[in-house]
Enzyme design. Structure first.
Site, PDB file in Angstrom:
ATOM      1  N   THR A 129       0.807  -1.230   0.000  1.00 46.70           N
ATOM      2  CA  THR A 129       0.000   0.000   0.000  1.00 46.70           C
ATOM      3  C   THR A 129       0.835   1.273   0.000  1.00 46.70           C
ATOM      4  O   THR A 129       1.932   1.322   0.578  1.00 46.70           O
ATOM      5  CB  THR A 129      -0.921   0.004   1.238  1.00 46.70           C
ATOM      6  OG1 THR A 129      -1.358   1.355   1.497  1.00 46.70           O
ATOM      7  CG2 THR A 129      -0.200  -0.467   2.492  1.00 46.70           C
ATOM      8  N   GLU A 131       0.273   3.643   1.786  1.00 46.60           N
ATOM      9  CA  GLU A 131       0.416   4.083   3.183  1.00 46.60           C
ATOM     10  C   GLU A 131       1.840   3.853   3.689  1.00 46.60           C
ATOM     11  O   GLU A 131       2.285   4.509   4.629  1.00 46.60           O
ATOM     12  CB  GLU A 131      -0.565   3.334   4.085  1.00 46.60           C
ATOM     13  CG  GLU A 131      -2.002   3.811   3.985  1.00 46.60           C
ATOM     14  CD  GLU A 131      -2.196   5.231   4.484  1.00 46.60           C
ATOM     15  OE1 GLU A 131      -1.924   5.493   5.654  1.00 46.60           O
ATOM     16  OE2 GLU A 131      -2.610   6.083   3.685  1.00 46.60           O
ATOM     17  N   TYR A 153      -1.045   0.260  10.989  1.00 42.87           N
ATOM     18  CA  TYR A 153      -1.417  -0.441   9.751  1.00 42.87           C
ATOM     19  C   TYR A 153      -0.268  -0.393   8.745  1.00 42.87           C
ATOM     20  O   TYR A 153       0.125  -1.417   8.178  1.00 42.87           O
ATOM     21  CB  TYR A 153      -2.671   0.224   9.149  1.00 42.87           C
ATOM     22  CG  TYR A 153      -2.947  -0.182   7.722  1.00 42.87           C
ATOM     23  CD1 TYR A 153      -3.532  -1.410   7.425  1.00 42.87           C
ATOM     24  CD2 TYR A 153      -2.623   0.665   6.659  1.00 42.87           C
ATOM     25  CE1 TYR A 153      -3.772  -1.785   6.118  1.00 42.87           C
ATOM     26  CE2 TYR A 153      -2.853   0.293   5.349  1.00 42.87           C
ATOM     27  CZ  TYR A 153      -3.436  -0.930   5.084  1.00 42.87           C
ATOM     28  OH  TYR A 153      -3.664  -1.298   3.776  1.00 42.87           O
ATOM     29  N   LYS A 157       1.979  -3.471   7.222  1.00 41.01           N
ATOM     30  CA  LYS A 157       2.033  -3.716   5.777  1.00 41.01           C
ATOM     31  C   LYS A 157       3.478  -3.662   5.257  1.00 41.01           C
ATOM     32  O   LYS A 157       3.829  -4.370   4.322  1.00 41.01           O
ATOM     33  CB  LYS A 157       1.176  -2.685   5.041  1.00 41.01           C
ATOM     34  CG  LYS A 157      -0.305  -2.999   5.056  1.00 41.01           C
ATOM     35  CD  LYS A 157      -0.615  -4.156   4.087  1.00 41.01           C
ATOM     36  CE  LYS A 157      -2.101  -4.370   3.911  1.00 41.01           C
ATOM     37  NZ  LYS A 157      -2.402  -5.447   2.939  1.00 41.01           N
TER      38      LYS A 157
HETATM   39  P1  GDR Z   1      -6.583   5.765   3.739  1.00 41.78           P
HETATM   40  O1  GDR Z   1      -8.136   5.858   3.342  1.00 41.78           O
HETATM   41  O2  GDR Z   1      -6.375   5.991   5.186  1.00 41.78           O
HETATM   42  O3  GDR Z   1      -5.839   6.647   2.794  1.00 41.78           O
HETATM   43  O4  GDR Z   1      -6.241   4.240   3.434  1.00 41.78           O
HETATM   44  P2  GDR Z   1      -9.358   6.641   3.984  1.00 41.78           P
HETATM   45  O5  GDR Z   1     -10.371   6.729   2.891  1.00 41.78           O
HETATM   46  O6  GDR Z   1      -9.805   6.045   5.268  1.00 41.78           O
HETATM   47  O7  GDR Z   1      -8.754   8.105   4.316  1.00 41.78           O
HETATM   48  C1  GDR Z   1      -8.272   8.972   3.303  1.00 41.78           C
HETATM   49  C2  GDR Z   1      -7.994  10.344   3.877  1.00 41.78           C
HETATM   50  O8  GDR Z   1      -9.230  10.986   4.203  1.00 41.78           O
HETATM   51  C3  GDR Z   1      -9.093  11.618   5.462  1.00 41.78           C
HETATM   52  N1  GDR Z   1     -10.407  11.780   6.087  1.00 41.78           N
HETATM   53  C4  GDR Z   1     -11.235  10.788   6.444  1.00 41.78           C
HETATM   54  N2  GDR Z   1     -11.113   9.443   6.330  1.00 41.78           N
HETATM   55  C5  GDR Z   1     -12.143   8.674   6.783  1.00 41.78           C
HETATM   56  N3  GDR Z   1     -12.049   7.344   6.641  1.00 41.78           N
HETATM   57  N4  GDR Z   1     -13.245   9.209   7.373  1.00 41.78           N
HETATM   58  C6  GDR Z   1     -13.412  10.559   7.528  1.00 41.78           C
HETATM   59  O9  GDR Z   1     -14.414  11.027   8.048  1.00 41.78           O
HETATM   60  C7  GDR Z   1     -12.363  11.387   7.037  1.00 41.78           C
HETATM   61  N5  GDR Z   1     -12.166  12.736   6.987  1.00 41.78           N
HETATM   62  C8  GDR Z   1     -10.988  12.948   6.416  1.00 41.78           C
HETATM   63  C9  GDR Z   1      -8.185  10.681   6.246  1.00 41.78           C
HETATM   64  O10 GDR Z   1      -7.645  11.336   7.390  1.00 41.78           O
HETATM   65  C10 GDR Z   1      -7.160  10.327   5.168  1.00 41.78           C
HETATM   66  O11 GDR Z   1      -6.182  11.325   5.100  1.00 41.78           O
HETATM   67  C11 GDR Z   1      -6.891   3.504   2.407  1.00 41.78           C
HETATM   68  C12 GDR Z   1      -7.188   2.107   2.957  1.00 41.78           C
HETATM   69  O12 GDR Z   1      -7.971   1.397   2.022  1.00 41.78           O
HETATM   70  C13 GDR Z   1      -5.907   1.345   3.195  1.00 41.78           C
HETATM   71  O13 GDR Z   1      -6.209   0.003   3.576  1.00 41.78           O
HETATM   72  C14 GDR Z   1      -5.105   1.330   1.907  1.00 41.78           C
HETATM   73  O14 GDR Z   1      -3.901   0.656   2.128  1.00 41.78           O
HETATM   74  C15 GDR Z   1      -4.849   2.743   1.430  1.00 41.78           C
HETATM   75  O15 GDR Z   1      -6.074   3.415   1.263  1.00 41.78           O
HETATM   76  C16 GDR Z   1      -4.114   2.772   0.101  1.00 41.78           C
END
Ligand code: GDR
Length: 324
Positions: A129, A131, A153, A157
């Site tokens: 990933t 990440e 996480y 990974k």
């Molecule tokens: P990520 O995905 O952490 O990048 O990992 P996510 O969609 O959870 O977050 C992306 C960004 O958005 C910001 N964010 C929020 N995120 C969530 N979930 N909910 C919220 O309310 C919100 N507001 C802002 C986060 O802080 C972050 O910066 C995903 C997962 O699928 C991993 O398993 C994978 O490895 C990577 O993508 C590539």
């Protein structure tokens, strides 16, 4: 040529479902590992959505259980193994660092060990990933960019990633690691930000909600479509030699702008509904990711096909339909 058998861990997730669909269309026998505990039902909604539940063979097993994995590999003799199973929600990994390490890190080694013992000629794909880049060390991240994980996480990974490289180099196994940047679809879980947004927008549009609460909307991600990305996973296992590849679109967008695309598409004014909620901030953030997939383009002939706009539109439409 005789029919190939593939084993997918994490088959009930977004990528597992799309990958199963792709492999079935290529004539594979597809087996999927499903962890089943006590009476809990296996969540088959994604396989159902794609209409392929009856075409795959589900096998009970768990990434944490090496002896069970050994028995499964012995019985099904897979030609290709795609390890997509993980505790994949980044934010949860701070609350469950040990489980995340066991499933997302050691789980990969259990699969590699089962293959080394029973079927060392099977081809192995590890779901690595973006990440792992975390606190980015280069503005554009490629296979050569140093890693700097920012969550339990990502650290788990990264361990699985290096173990994949190590098994390739130590035991001459065909083991590949796909460093996939964020990839989304209507099958994305509701905990991830794109689907949370498209589902939230659909609810507001239908009058079921008035607000959408998000955390850090300044974070930037390189978002592609999961359907495009599973093709890259398959291509990695069809080469002469195993290698690692970055899979990305090469475009980065803030959560805010991604969100605006969804609100605009539904004809809603984002400013009237979006609320920033500290509950959704993370202890450490990955501020920006932007991938360089030129190696995959050159060696696999792979390219991202779906724009962010088209993908968000597809997701909003699917969520509106779900609510109807
Ligand atoms: P990520 O995905 O952490 O990048 O990992 P996510 O969609 O959870 O977050 C992306 C960004 O958005 C910001 N964010 C929020 N995120 C969530 N979930 N909910 C919220 O309310 C919100 N507001 C802002 C986060 O802080 C972050 O910066 C995903 C997962 O699928 C991993 O398993 C994978 O490895 C990577 O993508 C590539």
């Amino acid at each position: 040529m005789s029919q190939k058998t593939a084993l997918i861990t994490g088959i009930t997730g977004q990528d597992g479902a799309y990958l199963a669909q792709l492999l079935l269309s290529q004539g594979y026998h597809v087996c999927g590992l499903v962890p089943r505990r006590s009476t809990s039902e296996v969540n088959l909604v994604r396989l159902e959505w794609l209409g392929i539940t009856k075409e795959v063979e589900l096998v009970d097993g768990d990434l944490l259980d090496l002896s069970g994995l050994v028995r499964i590999v012995q019985r099904i003799q897979p030609d290709e193994v795609f390890n997509l199973g993980a505790q994949s929600f980044v934010k949860t990994s701070w609350d469950q660092p040990i489980l995340t390490g066991q499933v997302s890190g050691l789980g990969a080694v259990n699969v590699l060990e089962a293959l080394r013992l029973i079927k060392p000629d099977a081809r192995y794909y590890q779901a690595s990933t973006s990440e792992m880049y975390g606190l980015i060390q280069e503005p554009l991240q490629s296979e050569k960019t140093p890693f700097y994980p920012r969550s339990p996480y990502a650290a788990a990974k990264l361990y699985a990633h290096w173990m994949t490289v190590n098994y390739r180099e130590s035991f001459d196994m065909y083991a590949c690691s796909g460093i996939l940047f964020n990839h989304e679809s209507p099958l994305r879980g509701l905990e991830f930000v794109t689907r949370k947004v498209t589902d939230g927008v659909a609810r507001i549009k239908k009058g079921l909600e008035t607000e959408l609460r998000l955390g850090n909307i300044d974070a930037k991600r390189d978002w592609g479509h999961a359907r495009d990305y599973v093709k890259a996973m398959w291509l990695m296992l069809q080469q002469d030699q195993a290698d690692d590849y970055v899979i990305a679109t090469g475009r980065t967008t803030t959560v805010r702008d991604m969100c605006r695309i969804a609100f605009d598409y539904a004809g809603l004014n984002m400013e009237e509904h979006l609320v920033i909620d500290p509950a959704f901030f993370r202890p450490a953030e990955v501020d920006i990711l932007l991938g360089d997939a030129s190696k995959a383009r050159a060696q696999l002939g792979w390219e991202a096909e779906t724009s962010l706009e088209d993908m968000i539109k597809e997701m909003v439409e699917a969520d509106l339909e779900r609510l109807s």
